[in-house]
Design an enzyme around this catalytic site. Sequence first.
Site, short mmCIF file in Angstrom:
data_model
loop_
_atom_site.label_atom_id
_atom_site.label_comp_id
_atom_site.label_asym_id
_atom_site.label_seq_id
_atom_site.Cartn_x
_atom_site.Cartn_y
_atom_site.Cartn_z
N SER A 120 -10.02 61.67 18.71
CA SER A 120 -10.91 61.36 19.83
C SER A 120 -12.33 61.80 19.53
O SER A 120 -13.28 61.31 20.14
CB SER A 120 -10.49 62.13 21.08
OG SER A 120 -9.14 62.02 21.31
N HIS A 141 -7.76 54.57 18.27
CA HIS A 141 -7.67 55.65 19.26
C HIS A 141 -6.82 55.26 20.47
O HIS A 141 -7.16 54.34 21.22
CB HIS A 141 -9.09 56.02 19.72
CG HIS A 141 -9.12 57.16 20.68
ND1 HIS A 141 -9.82 57.14 21.85
CD2 HIS A 141 -8.49 58.37 20.65
CE1 HIS A 141 -9.64 58.28 22.49
NE2 HIS A 141 -8.83 59.04 21.78
N GLU A 153 -8.70 51.88 21.28
CA GLU A 153 -10.06 51.62 20.80
C GLU A 153 -10.05 51.54 19.28
O GLU A 153 -9.57 52.47 18.62
CB GLU A 153 -11.00 52.74 21.27
CG GLU A 153 -11.18 52.75 22.78
CD GLU A 153 -11.89 54.00 23.30
OE1 GLU A 153 -12.62 53.88 24.30
OE2 GLU A 153 -11.71 55.09 22.71
N ASN A 192 -13.51 57.70 26.77
CA ASN A 192 -13.71 59.15 26.89
C ASN A 192 -15.14 59.51 27.25
O ASN A 192 -15.40 60.51 27.91
CB ASN A 192 -13.33 59.87 25.60
CG ASN A 192 -11.85 60.10 25.49
OD1 ASN A 192 -11.11 59.79 26.42
ND2 ASN A 192 -11.41 60.63 24.37
N1 CAA Z 1 4.58 60.28 29.14
C1 CAA Z 1 5.24 59.12 29.20
N2 CAA Z 1 5.62 58.54 30.35
C2 CAA Z 1 5.28 59.19 31.50
C3 CAA Z 1 4.57 60.40 31.51
C4 CAA Z 1 4.20 60.94 30.26
N3 CAA Z 1 3.49 62.07 30.14
N4 CAA Z 1 4.39 60.76 32.79
C5 CAA Z 1 4.98 59.83 33.55
N5 CAA Z 1 5.51 58.86 32.78
C6 CAA Z 1 6.20 57.66 33.19
C7 CAA Z 1 7.36 57.96 34.09
O1 CAA Z 1 8.53 58.22 33.34
C8 CAA Z 1 7.46 56.66 34.84
O2 CAA Z 1 8.09 55.71 33.99
P1 CAA Z 1 9.11 54.65 34.59
O3 CAA Z 1 8.33 53.84 35.58
O4 CAA Z 1 9.57 53.89 33.40
O5 CAA Z 1 10.17 55.49 35.20
C9 CAA Z 1 6.01 56.19 35.00
O6 CAA Z 1 5.29 56.89 33.99
C10 CAA Z 1 5.44 56.51 36.33
O7 CAA Z 1 5.57 57.90 36.53
P2 CAA Z 1 5.30 58.63 37.90
O8 CAA Z 1 5.69 57.72 39.01
O9 CAA Z 1 5.91 59.99 37.83
O10 CAA Z 1 3.74 58.90 37.88
P3 CAA Z 1 2.51 57.94 38.06
O11 CAA Z 1 2.83 56.73 38.84
O12 CAA Z 1 1.40 58.83 38.47
O13 CAA Z 1 2.17 57.44 36.57
C11 CAA Z 1 0.71 57.87 34.76
C12 CAA Z 1 1.91 58.35 35.56
C13 CAA Z 1 1.01 56.53 34.09
C14 CAA Z 1 0.46 58.93 33.69
C15 CAA Z 1 -0.52 57.62 35.71
O14 CAA Z 1 -0.67 58.70 36.58
C16 CAA Z 1 -1.81 57.40 34.97
O15 CAA Z 1 -2.09 56.31 34.50
N6 CAA Z 1 -2.64 58.47 34.88
C17 CAA Z 1 -3.93 58.39 34.20
C18 CAA Z 1 -3.72 58.66 32.74
C19 CAA Z 1 -5.02 58.58 31.97
O16 CAA Z 1 -6.10 58.34 32.49
N7 CAA Z 1 -4.93 58.82 30.66
C20 CAA Z 1 -6.08 58.89 29.79
C21 CAA Z 1 -6.30 60.33 29.47
S1 CAA Z 1 -7.68 60.57 28.40
C22 CAA Z 1 -7.07 60.36 26.87
O17 CAA Z 1 -5.92 60.21 26.62
C23 CAA Z 1 -8.08 60.29 25.80
C24 CAA Z 1 -8.13 61.38 24.87
O18 CAA Z 1 -8.68 61.14 23.81
C25 CAA Z 1 -7.68 62.75 25.18
#
Ligand code: CAA
Length: 286
Positions: A120, A141, A153, A192
């Site tokens: 990242s 990414h 990305e 990011n």
């Molecule tokens: N890993 C994999 N799957 C996950 C998980 C994880 N950590 N957390 C939850 N899930 C899955 C669950 O198992 C569930 O799957 P099913 O539908 O197949 O059962 C699904 O996600 C939905 O879970 P929840 O109902 O418990 O939770 P939710 O509706 O809030 O969804 C989420 C979880 C998809 C993570 C959602 O909250 C989301 O999109 N959050 C934002 C994530 C985001 O912005 N990520 C970018 C971060 S920055 C980055 O990554 C860049 C970097 O360089 C660091």
Amino acid sequence: MTAGRTLAVVGAGAMGGQIAYQAALHGYDVRLISRSDDRLRSASTSCATLLRRRVEKGTLDGDACELTLARVTLGSDFAAVAGAETIIESVAEDRDVKREVYARICAHSDDTAIIGTNSSTLPSSVLEDAVSHSERFLNVHFFNPALLMALVEVVPGPHTSEDTIVRAMDFAQAIGKTPVRLAREEYGFIANRILFIAIQEAMRLVQGGYISVEECDLAVRKALGWPMGPFHLSDLVGLDVVEAILDEGFRQTGDQRWEPVEMLRDLVARGKLGNKAGGGFTTAPS
Ligand code: CAA
């Protein structure tokens, strides 16, 4: 489904593990390589649990799930990168560690393989001298959690060939992701750069006593439609990772918007790293 294609993923942390299983889900034979048996075990156990939950929910066929799990081979020997046409490096955000890993990859990789770093914070141009054929090297990414987040990305450096960019875009699409192609490197790339400055603003509001962590998360979810608020998301990403991304952003750009706020520094210094250890803004200590 993409039959007969081979991917090697080096690094079996939260990102590398899910990238490996995402590709396996789309028909790739995957070699997941890590020096840590514990990491390999934990990646395979947690991804198996997540995928089997999909079977229980009826969103994934049971046979397809077991085939996916069987397509991932775990190991510590870099010789396993031989035969892979795509190699994704997803090890710690440390230049020396990455350089050492590239030397090992390049000792075994095919002459035609492309190498994508999932970094990242480090653009491929600061690492390209450690790769034998840097025309086949770039940033690819992914986002956390990689089994769910659609965006990839694709970021070329000045050394990256057009053919490599096209192959990286095709690879991301073949494993079910939505790739975007950047014209050139820029700190934070796209998502990011927007996200982490916004997270800092949220922390400044809480630190300034304008709102609580919970209500700020609620406001951002309800007004901006984020699936999780900035504090909940920071706990998912890991507060040490958030701090490191901000620190590196300040180092590379000199722009004070990236300089980590005091409350984040304080939490990390006290070992509060979010969901993975010690609790964070929204999670109880583990
Ligand atoms: N890993 C994999 N799957 C996950 C998980 C994880 N950590 N957390 C939850 N899930 C899955 C669950 O198992 C569930 O799957 P099913 O539908 O197949 O059962 C699904 O996600 C939905 O879970 P929840 O109902 O418990 O939770 P939710 O509706 O809030 O969804 C989420 C979880 C998809 C993570 C959602 O909250 C989301 O999109 N959050 C934002 C994530 C985001 O912005 N990520 C970018 C971060 S920055 C980055 O990554 C860049 C970097 O360089 C660091």
